[in-house]
Scaffold this active site. Structure first.
Site, PDB file in Angstrom:
ATOM      1  N   TYR A 143     -16.170  45.247 -31.495  1.00  0.00           N
ATOM      2  CA  TYR A 143     -16.781  46.334 -30.721  1.00  0.00           C
ATOM      3  C   TYR A 143     -18.175  45.857 -30.308  1.00  0.00           C
ATOM      4  CZ  TYR A 143     -17.932  51.270 -29.797  1.00  0.00           C
ATOM      5  OH  TYR A 143     -18.300  52.445 -29.211  1.00  0.00           O
ATOM      6  N   ARG A 196     -18.135  50.249 -15.216  1.00  0.00           N
ATOM      7  CA  ARG A 196     -19.436  50.226 -15.911  1.00  0.00           C
ATOM      8  C   ARG A 196     -19.162  49.934 -17.383  1.00  0.00           C
ATOM      9  NH1 ARG A 196     -20.840  52.171 -20.330  1.00  0.00           N
ATOM     10  NH2 ARG A 196     -20.922  54.400 -20.052  1.00  0.00           N
ATOM     11  N   LYS A 214     -12.078  49.752 -28.443  1.00  0.00           N
ATOM     12  CA  LYS A 214     -12.109  51.169 -28.851  1.00  0.00           C
ATOM     13  C   LYS A 214     -10.848  51.495 -29.654  1.00  0.00           C
ATOM     14  CE  LYS A 214     -15.892  52.765 -26.647  1.00  0.00           C
ATOM     15  NZ  LYS A 214     -16.968  53.610 -27.140  1.00  0.00           N
ATOM     16  N   GLU A 285     -12.896  55.747 -20.528  1.00  0.00           N
ATOM     17  CA  GLU A 285     -13.974  54.923 -21.061  1.00  0.00           C
ATOM     18  C   GLU A 285     -14.629  54.083 -19.973  1.00  0.00           C
ATOM     19  OE1 GLU A 285     -14.629  55.143 -24.478  1.00  0.00           O
ATOM     20  OE2 GLU A 285     -16.474  54.135 -23.865  1.00  0.00           O
ATOM     21  N   ASP A 286     -15.930  54.130 -19.932  1.00  0.00           N
ATOM     22  CA  ASP A 286     -16.717  53.244 -19.079  1.00  0.00           C
ATOM     23  C   ASP A 286     -16.326  53.275 -17.604  1.00  0.00           C
ATOM     24  OD1 ASP A 286     -17.967  52.831 -21.434  1.00  0.00           O
ATOM     25  OD2 ASP A 286     -17.721  50.664 -21.499  1.00  0.00           O
ATOM     26  N   ASP A 308     -15.197  59.697 -23.204  1.00  0.00           N
ATOM     27  CA  ASP A 308     -15.968  59.306 -24.376  1.00  0.00           C
ATOM     28  C   ASP A 308     -17.455  59.160 -24.063  1.00  0.00           C
ATOM     29  OD1 ASP A 308     -16.454  58.278 -26.969  1.00  0.00           O
ATOM     30  OD2 ASP A 308     -16.304  56.237 -26.198  1.00  0.00           O
ATOM     31  N   ASP A 309     -17.777  58.598 -22.902  1.00  0.00           N
ATOM     32  CA  ASP A 309     -19.190  58.349 -22.575  1.00  0.00           C
ATOM     33  C   ASP A 309     -19.946  59.641 -22.332  1.00  0.00           C
ATOM     34  OD1 ASP A 309     -19.175  55.357 -22.452  1.00  0.00           O
ATOM     35  OD2 ASP A 309     -17.542  55.860 -21.101  1.00  0.00           O
ATOM     36  N   ASN A 464     -26.175  49.888 -24.695  1.00  0.00           N
ATOM     37  CA  ASN A 464     -25.415  48.752 -25.230  1.00  0.00           C
ATOM     38  C   ASN A 464     -25.208  47.692 -24.167  1.00  0.00           C
ATOM     39  OD1 ASN A 464     -24.881  50.005 -27.777  1.00  0.00           O
ATOM     40  ND2 ASN A 464     -23.410  51.329 -26.734  1.00  0.00           N
ATOM     41  N   ASN A 509     -23.931  55.678 -32.175  1.00  0.00           N
ATOM     42  CA  ASN A 509     -22.877  55.226 -31.269  1.00  0.00           C
ATOM     43  C   ASN A 509     -21.714  56.204 -31.311  1.00  0.00           C
ATOM     44  OD1 ASN A 509     -20.399  53.652 -30.433  1.00  0.00           O
ATOM     45  ND2 ASN A 509     -22.001  52.151 -30.040  1.00  0.00           N
TER      46      ASN A 509
HETATM   47  N1  LIG Z   1     -24.743  54.565 -27.856  1.00  0.00           N
HETATM   48  C1  LIG Z   1     -23.659  55.066 -27.308  1.00  0.00           C
HETATM   49  O1  LIG Z   1     -22.779  55.620 -27.986  1.00  0.00           O
HETATM   50  C2  LIG Z   1     -23.467  54.982 -25.851  1.00  0.00           C
HETATM   51  C3  LIG Z   1     -24.275  54.214 -25.071  1.00  0.00           C
HETATM   52  N2  LIG Z   1     -24.073  54.155 -23.721  1.00  0.00           N
HETATM   53  C4  LIG Z   1     -24.931  53.274 -22.958  1.00  0.00           C
HETATM   54  O2  LIG Z   1     -25.674  54.016 -22.048  1.00  0.00           O
HETATM   55  C5  LIG Z   1     -26.006  53.206 -20.949  1.00  0.00           C
HETATM   56  C6  LIG Z   1     -25.850  54.018 -19.691  1.00  0.00           C
HETATM   57  O3  LIG Z   1     -24.533  54.441 -19.506  1.00  0.00           O
HETATM   58  P1  LIG Z   1     -24.170  55.386 -18.246  1.00  0.00           P
HETATM   59  O4  LIG Z   1     -24.947  56.636 -18.311  1.00  0.00           O
HETATM   60  O5  LIG Z   1     -22.729  55.549 -18.165  1.00  0.00           O
HETATM   61  O6  LIG Z   1     -24.654  54.439 -17.077  1.00  0.00           O
HETATM   62  P2  LIG Z   1     -25.099  54.755 -15.601  1.00  0.00           P
HETATM   63  O7  LIG Z   1     -25.201  53.475 -14.895  1.00  0.00           O
HETATM   64  O8  LIG Z   1     -24.255  55.830 -15.044  1.00  0.00           O
HETATM   65  O9  LIG Z   1     -26.554  55.390 -15.778  1.00  0.00           O
HETATM   66  C7  LIG Z   1     -27.702  54.658 -15.981  1.00  0.00           C
HETATM   67  C8  LIG Z   1     -28.856  55.570 -15.668  1.00  0.00           C
HETATM   68  O10 LIG Z   1     -30.054  54.894 -16.032  1.00  0.00           O
HETATM   69  C9  LIG Z   1     -30.980  55.059 -14.992  1.00  0.00           C
HETATM   70  N3  LIG Z   1     -31.977  53.986 -14.986  1.00  0.00           N
HETATM   71  C10 LIG Z   1     -31.855  52.744 -14.494  1.00  0.00           C
HETATM   72  N4  LIG Z   1     -33.039  52.101 -14.584  1.00  0.00           N
HETATM   73  C11 LIG Z   1     -33.892  52.959 -15.182  1.00  0.00           C
HETATM   74  C12 LIG Z   1     -35.252  52.880 -15.519  1.00  0.00           C
HETATM   75  N5  LIG Z   1     -35.963  51.785 -15.274  1.00  0.00           N
HETATM   76  N6  LIG Z   1     -35.833  53.955 -16.099  1.00  0.00           N
HETATM   77  C13 LIG Z   1     -35.121  55.076 -16.367  1.00  0.00           C
HETATM   78  N7  LIG Z   1     -33.823  55.206 -16.036  1.00  0.00           N
HETATM   79  C14 LIG Z   1     -33.223  54.158 -15.461  1.00  0.00           C
HETATM   80  C15 LIG Z   1     -30.152  55.078 -13.722  1.00  0.00           C
HETATM   81  O11 LIG Z   1     -30.865  55.664 -12.641  1.00  0.00           O
HETATM   82  C16 LIG Z   1     -29.001  55.937 -14.189  1.00  0.00           C
HETATM   83  O12 LIG Z   1     -29.315  57.286 -14.056  1.00  0.00           O
HETATM   84  C17 LIG Z   1     -25.152  51.967 -21.062  1.00  0.00           C
HETATM   85  O13 LIG Z   1     -25.918  50.896 -21.513  1.00  0.00           O
HETATM   86  C18 LIG Z   1     -24.143  52.304 -22.125  1.00  0.00           C
HETATM   87  O14 LIG Z   1     -23.788  51.188 -22.888  1.00  0.00           O
HETATM   88  C19 LIG Z   1     -23.099  54.874 -23.095  1.00  0.00           C
HETATM   89  C20 LIG Z   1     -22.264  55.650 -23.827  1.00  0.00           C
HETATM   90  C21 LIG Z   1     -22.356  55.729 -25.265  1.00  0.00           C
HETATM   91  C1  LIG Z   2     -20.572  52.943 -26.747  1.00  0.00           C
HETATM   92  C2  LIG Z   2     -20.105  53.159 -25.403  1.00  0.00           C
HETATM   93  O1  LIG Z   2     -19.140  53.868 -25.183  1.00  0.00           O
HETATM   94  C3  LIG Z   2     -20.805  52.549 -24.307  1.00  0.00           C
HETATM   95  O2  LIG Z   2     -21.814  51.892 -24.512  1.00  0.00           O
HETATM   96  O3  LIG Z   2     -20.357  52.733 -23.175  1.00  0.00           O
HETATM   97 MG   LIG Z   3     -18.388  53.652 -23.249  1.00  0.00          MG
END
Ligand SMILES: NC(=O)C1=CN([C@@H]2O[C@H](COP(=O)(O)OP(=O)(O)OC[C@H]3O[C@@H](n4cnc5c(N)ncnc54)[C@H](O)[C@@H]3O)[C@@H](O)[C@H]2O)C=CC1
Ligand SMILES: CC(=O)C(=O)O
Ligand SMILES: [Mg+2]
Length: 623
Positions: A143, A196, A214, A285-286, A308-309, A464, A509
């Site tokens: 993962y 993504r 996953k 997912e993603d 999930d996201d 991540n 996470n």
């Molecule tokens: N820890 C966890 O369980 C999870 C973590 N994530 C992580 O969250 C991240 C984002 O995922 P999504 O929302 O689906 O992606 P996304 O691409 O839809 O959204 C990214 C957002 O960040 C913003 N952004 C980009 N540059 C920026 C900056 N300099 N300052 C502030 N905001 C900025 C963008 O405008 C956009 O609104 C990924 O890295 C993903 O791995 C996602 C789901 C679960």
């Molecule tokens: C953890 C997860 O689902 C993500 O980073 O997109």
């Molecule tokens: Mg995800």
């Protein structure tokens, strides 16, 4: 490629007429037939062919062979020449040297992934036993973060296919293709369109790795039977120009479908899988944000599905945010007083603010005015800065969180204010990153957070994989101070603060929730996954942490207890499904019997239905 005459044991098994035909003396046309161009008759199809080294051609199976041999959907869509296959293999073989130059850790992680993957191919029971017993050590391999590296390098790492591939070229065929999957029963599908992957952007067909990772956790944490999981990649093309130009890329080399064309592919996939397996649960997912919300709204009232996201991440964040309140020595009910800055307004960030606002509103009386006032606790910053009502072409999903211009001007802020300005002016209790931008919480931002009005500011660097984390725990503890609460999406080691003190690195996470959401839905037989079921899952996770742990800065449990957490979360989901009258039962446990279970009995019911990695006794029976 093995040729029939060189395989005597197969020759014996052929029907005599076919064998006779093949042994006939060369006919007139044989002057054009070379040894290599004679067909090889096989008595196998589907996965049996792919798992047979004599006959397997992997990605080189032609489209007609794929149709004749029931292979459609079991391989990535791009058909490779034998030379391209060799080129791909050689790139991978040489990668070891390249990575050795770039840094040793990636090579080690990839090498571990390969060894585990080979075991997964040979012996699933042993693979999952090792994973379950060493989950803390190997979750970071199967993962995040290693799965990100695996997806990025998937063309080279691809050996034996796992899961199904539905592509834009399969339109009109999915209903029959779905029967190429050998399992009669599928409980859990994780599907991605690769648009993504973690914070790594559009990885096209290579995103299948995240669905596989996953589902590994579904088996290890939730005890879903590995014979009943199905990773799925929907290849509608990619907008990643590098992949489009790469001759060794395994996916469709076309730009992504969009609009109605895109929707028709996903609709067809959903109809196909729910026709063959009406009780399956599909985890999205993603998917890029643009489609994540849209598809969730489109399907959530009809199918057993969740994103999930958007939803899993929201629940995990809520549990962590409540933990951060308790870490301040305050009751959870003080949550609505927290000032929260969220950096990132994509599927994850917006999912979190929506759920956090609803949680606050519930605590404030669960009425419209509570919902309205909860809104003012959030400041959302995206790539163009603070989101206000002054933003042109505002994303409709972010609109409910756009700050009023009057409000922000009182704070000395404007539309598009930078993150550091917002932190300086708001002095938040929580700074939460879901931006996919590594290092976004720079020294300047963390310095500004020192003026937080909280006794224990909380930093959630949730993006991540590791290199995308908004900051490291070392940076957070050393710049902001030892009193902070820290959580990250990918695992980091705890920080030694000296004098025997430890700065806890919590892993925030969605892996803490999605396995329990899936398992609870399965075992309740709920036809849809309601907000209440998701909320119950989040509250259960929050309650898992004891008061004294929270005070020490521990807001998420250790990964080593994930199977136990998942069991509790699943039981909470089952009970909520019963309370909402959504549960229809599972196997011989009907809805009425489910209703009679006490809380404790529900946990036992869940535990008794979790698969364990033990060898069953095998008995041969001719069908
Ligand atoms: N820890 C966890 O369980 C999870 C973590 N994530 C992580 O969250 C991240 C984002 O995922 P999504 O929302 O689906 O992606 P996304 O691409 O839809 O959204 C990214 C957002 O960040 C913003 N952004 C980009 N540059 C920026 C900056 N300099 N300052 C502030 N905001 C900025 C963008 O405008 C956009 O609104 C990924 O890295 C993903 O791995 C996602 C789901 C679960
Ligand atoms: C953890 C997860 O689902 C993500 O980073 O997109
Ligand atoms: Mg995800």
């Amino acid at each position: 490629m093995a040729i029939f005459p060189s395989l005597p044991h197969l020759r014996r098994s052929f029907s005599s007429s076919i064998a006779r035909r093949l042994r006939r003396p060369p006919a007139a046309r044989s002057f054009t037939t070379t040894e290599g161009s004679r067909p090889t008759i096989v008595h196998k199809r589907s996965l049996d062919i792919l798992h047979d080294p004599w006959f397997n051609k992997g990605t080189a199976f032609s489209i007609t062979e794929r149709d004749r041999l029931d292979l459609r959907g079991l391989l990535p869509p791009n058909i490779m020449t034998p030379q391209q296959q060799i080129d791909r293999f050689m790139v991978d073989l040489k990668r070891l040297e390249v990575h050795a130059r770039d840094g040793p850790s990636d090579t080690n992680a990839l090498a571990k992934w390969r060894i585990l993957n080979r075991l997964h191919d040979r012996n699933e029971t042993m693979y999952y036993k090792i994973l379950i017993e060493n989950i803390e050590e190997y979750a970071p391999i199967v993962y995040t973060p290693t799965v990100g590296l695996v997806c990025q390098n998937y063309s080279g790492l691809f050996r034996r296919p796992r899961g199904m591939y539905f592509s834009a070229a399969d339109r009109g065929e999915m209903m029959s293709m779905v029967y190429n999957w050998p399992a009669e029963q599928v409980d859990m599908i994780v599907v991605t369109d690769g648009s993504r992957i973690l914070g790594l952007g559009d990885l096209g067909v290579q995103g299948i790795g995240i669905a596989i990772g996953k589902l590994d956790l579904y088996v290890a944490a939730a005890g879903i039977n590995p014979q009943r999981v199905l990773p799925v990649m929907i290849d509608v093309g990619t907008n990643n120009e590098k992949l489009l130009k790469d001759p060794l890329y395994l996916g469709l080399q076309q730009h992504r479908l969009d609009g109605d064309e895109y929707l028709s592919v996903i609709d067809e996939f959903m109809e196909a899988v729910f026709t063959r397996w009406p009780n399956v649960i599909v985890q999205f997912e993603d998917f890029q944000s643009k489609w994540a919300f849209n598809l969730l709204q489109r399907y959530r009232n009809t199918y057993r599905m969740f994103n999930d996201d958007v939803q899993g991440t929201a629940g995990v964040a809520i549990a962590g945010l409540l933990g951060a309140v308790r870490a301040q020595g305050r009751p959870m009910i003080d949550f609505p007083k927290q000032k929260i800055i969220v950096a990132g307004a994509g599927s994850a960030g917006i999912g979190v603010v929506n759920a956090a606002r609803k949680t606050m509103a519930r605590m404030l009386g669960n009425n419209e005015s509570a919902f309205d006032s909860a809104r003012s606790q959030f400041w959302v910053v995206d790539a163009t800065g603070l989101i206000t009502e002054g933003r042109a072409n505002i994303d409709p999903h972010a609109l409910p969180f756009a700050r009023k211009l009057k409000e922000v001007s009182h704070q000395g802020l404007t539309e598009g204010a930078s993150l550091v300005e917002v932190v300086k002016k708001v002095k938040p209790d929580v700074l939460l990153g879901l931006s996919a931008v590594g290092g976004l919480f720079s020294e300047e931002v963390l310095e500004a957070l020192k003026d937080s009005s909280s006794t224990r500011p909380a930093i959630f660097a949730m993006s991540n994989p590791t290199k995308n984390a908004e900051c490291t725990p070392e940076e957070a503890f050393s710049i902001v101070g030892e009193h902070i609460i820290f959580a990250s999406g990918s695992p980091f080691l705890d920080v030694d603060l000296g004098d025997g003190k430890i700065g806890h690195s919590n892993q925030g996470n969605n892996m803490y929730l999605f396995p329990g959401i899936g398992l609870g839905t399965l075992l309740s037989g709920a036809r849809v996954i309601s907000d209440g079921m998701l909320q119950a899952a989040a509250e259960c996770l929050a309650a898992y942490i004891k008061e004294e742990e929270a005070l020490e800065g521990i807001i998420y449990p250790p990964i080593s207890s994930i199977r136990d957490i998942t069991k509790e979360v699943a039981a909470a989901v089952v009970r909520e499904a019963i309370a909402e009258d959504l549960a229809e039962g599972y196997r011989d446990m009907d809805a009425r019997e489910l209703q009679r279970l006490s809380q404790e009995e529900t946990v036992t019911y869940v535990e008794n239905n979790m698969w364990n990695p033990v060898y069953p006794t095998l008995v041969y029976r001719r069908d």
